[in-house]
Design a protein around this motif. Structure first.
Motif, short mmCIF file in Angstrom:
data_model
loop_
_atom_site.label_atom_id
_atom_site.label_comp_id
_atom_site.label_asym_id
_atom_site.label_seq_id
_atom_site.Cartn_x
_atom_site.Cartn_y
_atom_site.Cartn_z
N GLU A 182 -5.95 -1.57 9.12
CA GLU A 182 -6.25 -0.33 8.40
C GLU A 182 -5.57 0.83 9.10
O GLU A 182 -5.66 0.98 10.33
N LYS A 184 -4.82 4.45 10.59
CA LYS A 184 -5.59 5.53 11.21
C LYS A 184 -4.81 6.83 11.09
O LYS A 184 -3.59 6.84 10.87
N GLU A 185 -5.49 7.94 11.26
CA GLU A 185 -4.85 9.24 11.06
C GLU A 185 -3.74 9.51 12.06
O GLU A 185 -2.80 10.25 11.77
N ASP A 186 -3.83 8.91 13.24
CA ASP A 186 -2.83 9.18 14.27
C ASP A 186 -1.57 8.32 14.13
O ASP A 186 -0.67 8.35 14.98
N TYR A 189 -3.00 1.69 13.84
CA TYR A 189 -3.76 0.88 12.90
C TYR A 189 -4.94 0.23 13.60
O TYR A 189 -4.91 0.00 14.82
N LYS A 190 -5.96 -0.06 12.84
CA LYS A 190 -7.14 -0.75 13.35
C LYS A 190 -7.06 -2.21 12.90
O LYS A 190 -7.02 -2.50 11.70
N THR A 274 -6.72 -1.25 18.43
CA THR A 274 -5.62 -0.36 18.08
C THR A 274 -4.30 -1.12 18.13
O THR A 274 -3.98 -1.77 19.13
#
Length: 584
Positions: A182, A184-186, A189-190, A274
């Motif tokens: 998924e 992430k904003e930065d 990914y997760k 991460t």
């Protein structure tokens, strides 16, 4: 078990005398500064390290194995120290890019290092070999920032790498993977999911482990086209390259295995870890194949290395062990005098030396594909690499099992007990026919993707090379080129048959593929043995006499195997599907 000695003399013969690698390197700008004397010195240093530091912990590593405690894995006694020495010699970055801290060595030397590692200690070899494959992938597909951050540490041996593909429900069919990614904003990914059979997923050899993980994004297409690739470090890395906090991943357990017990085979759990995208979304499997193809050749060389170690043990034992007597004598003789023992020893010898020539030939094509400035030459080399990689993985590992079993047999009852060391080699090499794509999958790849799908175009490149060699050979080589030509004709006929049958019924490809690969392998070795005989005929000395005798044995006793294999392949798929599933 006898002490392992790296077969540097035979490597020198193949590299320098058969393939003239110094001439190859001289015309490739990135390799032109490497001369043969320097290359030989490097091989000798690597062989000394393997013999003195890595081989002595092979048996103890098997007996002790890896230990697991609350997510932590400890390798056997001596492994961290041996790995530090190996890394300290620069060998973790042996073929790595020089500008990023690697040694920049050609693959033609790299395969020799891999063989020495596998022969000295197959379990130990997996840690640096997987790491080298991960580095190769990152160099080909990662962003410049990722390469600058991660490759120098991988090349130095401070960090190790893994490949995380397999899941409980997804083995050879990676399109079935469920691990999720998924955004992430930065920009990271997760990553969440579990992977099994992860070699070196957790250990105590390095301060960080870099996992290359296949996963799916939420909007991913189904099947293999929806797979993306992510770099997921055990410890996160700050901008200055120092280690930050531990990532959200863990080792759930390690497997208890038949062999390679000193190699940690892990269940890895990613719990929102991460990760960083490598290449582009949906391009994960294509990127991973860069590493997988590297590892498939590497696995073939593992089979070759185990075979070499078994051969060295068996030869020493056959010379020392006295049993039975010659006709008319009451005095016991060394078992090497007995015909059956000679048959086994010679079979081992010619398969190993043929395999070594094959690995060098394929490595030379990899060097051309990477470094040549001639587009047509690169294209041809890439086609040959694609054609021959499944052959290298499957045929060399099949040889590995055959040869290690023969080595065990020569020891008789002593080969069945631990003290001789031969039973460990049989157990260790068995996995090589299974992982990185089973040998049946490799046979399907060769017959289906590399033959039928391009209507034999890749095959004709290789067959034409052999025909050119036969046509240009001098009359004195006819002893070998005549049977080689007949064997190639048999392979041509089988290839034509398979192309025709495969287009009519795809089941015929699967039914014939394993035997087809074997025929292909034996004919390839015949080509390489003819090339070695050509060199030996022009030289003097016991070494070259031994090569000629070995070549004659190969052509007389092993090449004829192709006839029964070809007949089996042509038997067709009907007999495989005649029996109803319920009647099994």
């Amino acid at each position: 078990m006898s002490d392992y000695q790296a077969p540097v003399r035979d490597m020198q013969f193949v590299l320098d005398e058969v393939f003239s690698v110094d001439k190859l390197w001289a015309r490739l700008p990135e390799l032109s500064e490497l001369d043969w004397d320097s290359a030989l010195a490097i091989l000798e240093a690597a062989g000394k390290l393997c013999a003195e530091q890595i081989a002595p912990i092979n048996r103890s590593g098997d007996e002790q194995g890896c230990s697991f405690n609350a997510g932590s894995v400890c390798t056997p006694k001596g492994f961290p120290e041996a790995f530090a020495r190996f890394a300290g010699g620069g060998f973790c970055g042996f073929c790595g890019e020089a500008e990023l801290g690697g040694m920049g060595m050609p693959k033609t030397l790299g395969v020799q290092l891999e063989e020495m590692l596998a022969a000295s200690n197959l379990s130990f070899s997996l840690y640096p070999i997987l790491s080298a494959g991960a580095a190769l992938l990152l160099n080909a597909h990662a962003s410049e920032a990722i390469k600058q951050t991660f490759l120098p540490k991988l090349y130095s041996g401070q960090w190790c790498g893994t490949m995380c593909l397999t899941e409980a429900q997804a083995g050879s069919d990676l399109g079935l993977i469920r691990t999720r990614a998924e955004a992430k904003e930065d920009g990271s990914y997760k990553i969440s999911g579990s992977k099994i059979f992860i070699t070196g997923g957790e250990h105590d050899l390095t301060e960080n482990i870099i996992h290359l993980v296949l996963a799916r994004l939420p909007d991913a297409a189904p099947g293999s086209k929806g797979i993306s690739l992510f770099l997921v470090p055990k410890f996160l890395v700050r901008e200055d390259g120092s280690l930050a906090e531990r990532n959200q991943l863990s080792c759930g357990s390690i497997e208890h295995k038949m062999g390679i017990k000193a190699s940690a085979t892990c269940v890895m759990n990613f719990d929102g870890a991460t990760g960083f995208l490598i290449d582009a979304p949906g391009k994960g499997l294509a990127a991973m194949f860069t590493m997988m193809n590297y590892e498939r050749l590497g696995v073939g060389i593992q089979g070759l290395g185990a075979a070499e170690r078994s051969w060295q043990n068996a030869l020493a034992y056959a010379k020392e062990r006295k049993q039975g007597s010659e006709a008319g004598s009451q005095e016991a003789v060394s078992i090497i005098e007995h015909a059956d023992v000679r048959r086994m020893l010679l079979t081992m010898k010619v398969l190993i030396e043929g395999g070594r020539a094959f690995s060098c030939y394929l490595a030379s094509q990899l060097d051309l594909a990477k470094y040549s400035k001639d587009a047509a030459e690169r294209e041809r080399a890439e086609a040959l690499v694609a054609l021959l990689t499944p052959l290298a993985k499957a045929f060399l590992t099949d040889i590995g099992l055959e040869v290690t079993v023969l080595g065990q047999q020569i020891f008789g009852g002593h080969g069945f007990i631990r003290e001789a060391g031969q039973e460990q080699l049989v157990r260790d090499v068995r996995i090589t026919q299974i992982y990185e794509g089973t040998n049946g999958i490799q046979a399907l790849d060769l017959a289906g993707r590399k033959l039928v799908s391009n209507n034999g175009a890749f095959y004709r490149l290789f067959a034409d090379e052999i025909k050119d060699f036969i046509a240009s050979a001098e009359l004195g080589l006819q002893e070998f080129t005549t049977p080689l030509a007949k064997a190639l004709n048999s392979l041509d006929e089988l290839t034509t048959w398979l192309l025709k049958q495969g287009k009519q019924d795809r089941r015929e490809i699967g039914a014939a593929s394993v035997e087809y690969l074997q025929v292909f392998g034996y004919v390839t070795f015949a080509y390489l043995w003819a090339k070695m005989a050509q060199v030996a005929l022009a030289k003097e000395g016991d070494f070259y006499l031994g090569k000629l005798a070995s070549a004659r044995f190969y052509f007389a006793r092993l090449l004829p195997r192709i006839h029964s294999l070809a007949e089996t392949a042509k038997a067709g798929s009907g007999v495989l599907y005649e029996l109803n599933e319920a009647l099994f």
